[in-house]
Design a protein around this motif. Structure first.
Motif, PDB file in Angstrom:
ATOM      1  N   GLY A   1      86.844  17.193  64.152  1.00  0.00           N
ATOM      2  CA  GLY A   1      87.558  18.342  63.643  1.00  0.00           C
ATOM      3  C   GLY A   1      86.983  18.958  62.379  1.00  0.00           C
TER       4      GLY A   1
ATOM      5  N   GLU B   1     102.616  15.403  55.754  1.00  0.00           N
ATOM      6  CA  GLU B   1     102.782  16.815  56.118  1.00  0.00           C
ATOM      7  C   GLU B   1     101.693  17.708  55.520  1.00  0.00           C
ATOM      8  OE1 GLU B   1     105.744  16.198  52.647  1.00  0.00           O
ATOM      9  OE2 GLU B   1     105.401  15.159  54.533  1.00  0.00           O
ATOM     10  N   ASN B   2     100.932  17.175  54.579  1.00  0.00           N
ATOM     11  CA  ASN B   2      99.819  17.920  53.979  1.00  0.00           C
ATOM     12  C   ASN B   2      98.463  17.515  54.553  1.00  0.00           C
ATOM     13  OD1 ASN B   2     101.572  19.294  52.275  1.00  0.00           O
ATOM     14  ND2 ASN B   2     101.446  17.710  50.713  1.00  0.00           N
ATOM     15  N   ARG B   3      98.470  16.755  55.624  1.00  0.00           N
ATOM     16  CA  ARG B   3      97.227  16.225  56.173  1.00  0.00           C
ATOM     17  C   ARG B   3      96.237  17.321  56.574  1.00  0.00           C
ATOM     18  NH1 ARG B   3      98.346  11.750  60.164  1.00  0.00           N
ATOM     19  NH2 ARG B   3      98.898  10.763  58.215  1.00  0.00           N
ATOM     20  N   LEU B   4      96.723  18.349  57.230  1.00  0.00           N
ATOM     21  CA  LEU B   4      95.825  19.430  57.659  1.00  0.00           C
ATOM     22  C   LEU B   4      95.226  20.155  56.445  1.00  0.00           C
ATOM     23  CD1 LEU B   4      94.506  21.081  59.885  1.00  0.00           C
ATOM     24  CD2 LEU B   4      96.567  22.499  59.962  1.00  0.00           C
TER      25      LEU B   4
ATOM     26  N   TYR C   1      94.815  18.889  53.527  1.00  0.00           N
ATOM     27  CA  TYR C   1      93.907  17.886  52.948  1.00  0.00           C
ATOM     28  C   TYR C   1      92.536  17.942  53.641  1.00  0.00           C
ATOM     29  CZ  TYR C   1      92.158  12.993  52.562  1.00  0.00           C
ATOM     30  OH  TYR C   1      91.400  11.861  52.397  1.00  0.00           O
ATOM     31  N   TYR C   2      92.537  17.904  54.964  1.00  0.00           N
ATOM     32  CA  TYR C   2      91.270  17.948  55.710  1.00  0.00           C
ATOM     33  C   TYR C   2      90.540  19.280  55.496  1.00  0.00           C
ATOM     34  CZ  TYR C   2      92.604  13.697  58.237  1.00  0.00           C
ATOM     35  OH  TYR C   2      92.950  12.413  58.559  1.00  0.00           O
ATOM     36  N   GLU C   3      91.287  20.371  55.467  1.00  0.00           N
ATOM     37  CA  GLU C   3      90.667  21.682  55.244  1.00  0.00           C
ATOM     38  C   GLU C   3      90.047  21.770  53.849  1.00  0.00           C
ATOM     39  OE1 GLU C   3      93.896  24.341  56.089  1.00  0.00           O
ATOM     40  OE2 GLU C   3      93.510  24.317  58.253  1.00  0.00           O
TER      41      GLU C   3
END
Length: 142
Positions: free
Chosen positions: A26, A101-104, A106-108
């Motif tokens: 991803g 809930e902040n994982r996306l 974080y990855y971005e």
């Protein structure tokens, strides 16, 4: 630290730099070839020890740069978050939690730092997490 993270999960690779190339599902960022891991880790440690920036920024950059090198086959994120929190604690700050809930986001933010050398989104995320940790701490001690 990595050896403890993978203890009883993957004892063969625990604490050992990877000997194969990897990709991060991803992400646009492609970690360096395994042959470059050792010198990049040495460079990371040198840069970390010579940084003259705010301790929260230093800890956030340590996390981003560590994950960018992706020195292990597995457990890089967990290890990086522990290193970041050890660094924060050693500077008198509270450990931070990257909420599920902040994982996306974080990855971005990590991918943006790795591909565009723009650390600000991740640093802001860590600053906000530090503020949340402080609010939790203060509500407990009150």
């Amino acid at each position: 630290v990595h050896q403890l993270v993978l203890k009883n999960i993957d004892d063969t690779n625990a604490g050992c730099y990877r000997h194969e190339n990897v990709i991060i599902a991803g992400a646009q960022h492609i970690p360096p070839e395994h042959l470059h891991v050792q010198p990049l880790m040495t460079e990371l440690i040198d840069c970390y020890q010579n940084q003259a920036c705010h301790p929260v920024e230093r800890a956030a950059r340590l996390h981003v740069d560590f994950v960018g090198i992706h020195p292990f086959v597995d457990g890089n994120g967990r290890t990086a978050r522990l290193l970041m929190n050890f660094d924060l604690l050693s500077s008198g700050y509270l450990p931070v939690i990257i909420e599920a809930e902040n994982r996306l986001v974080y990855y971005e933010a990590l991918d943006k730092a790795h591909t565009g050398k723009c650390y600000q989104d991740y640093i802001t995320m860590v600053v906000e997490a530090e503020e949340q940790a402080l609010k939790r701490y203060l509500s407990i001690v009150r």
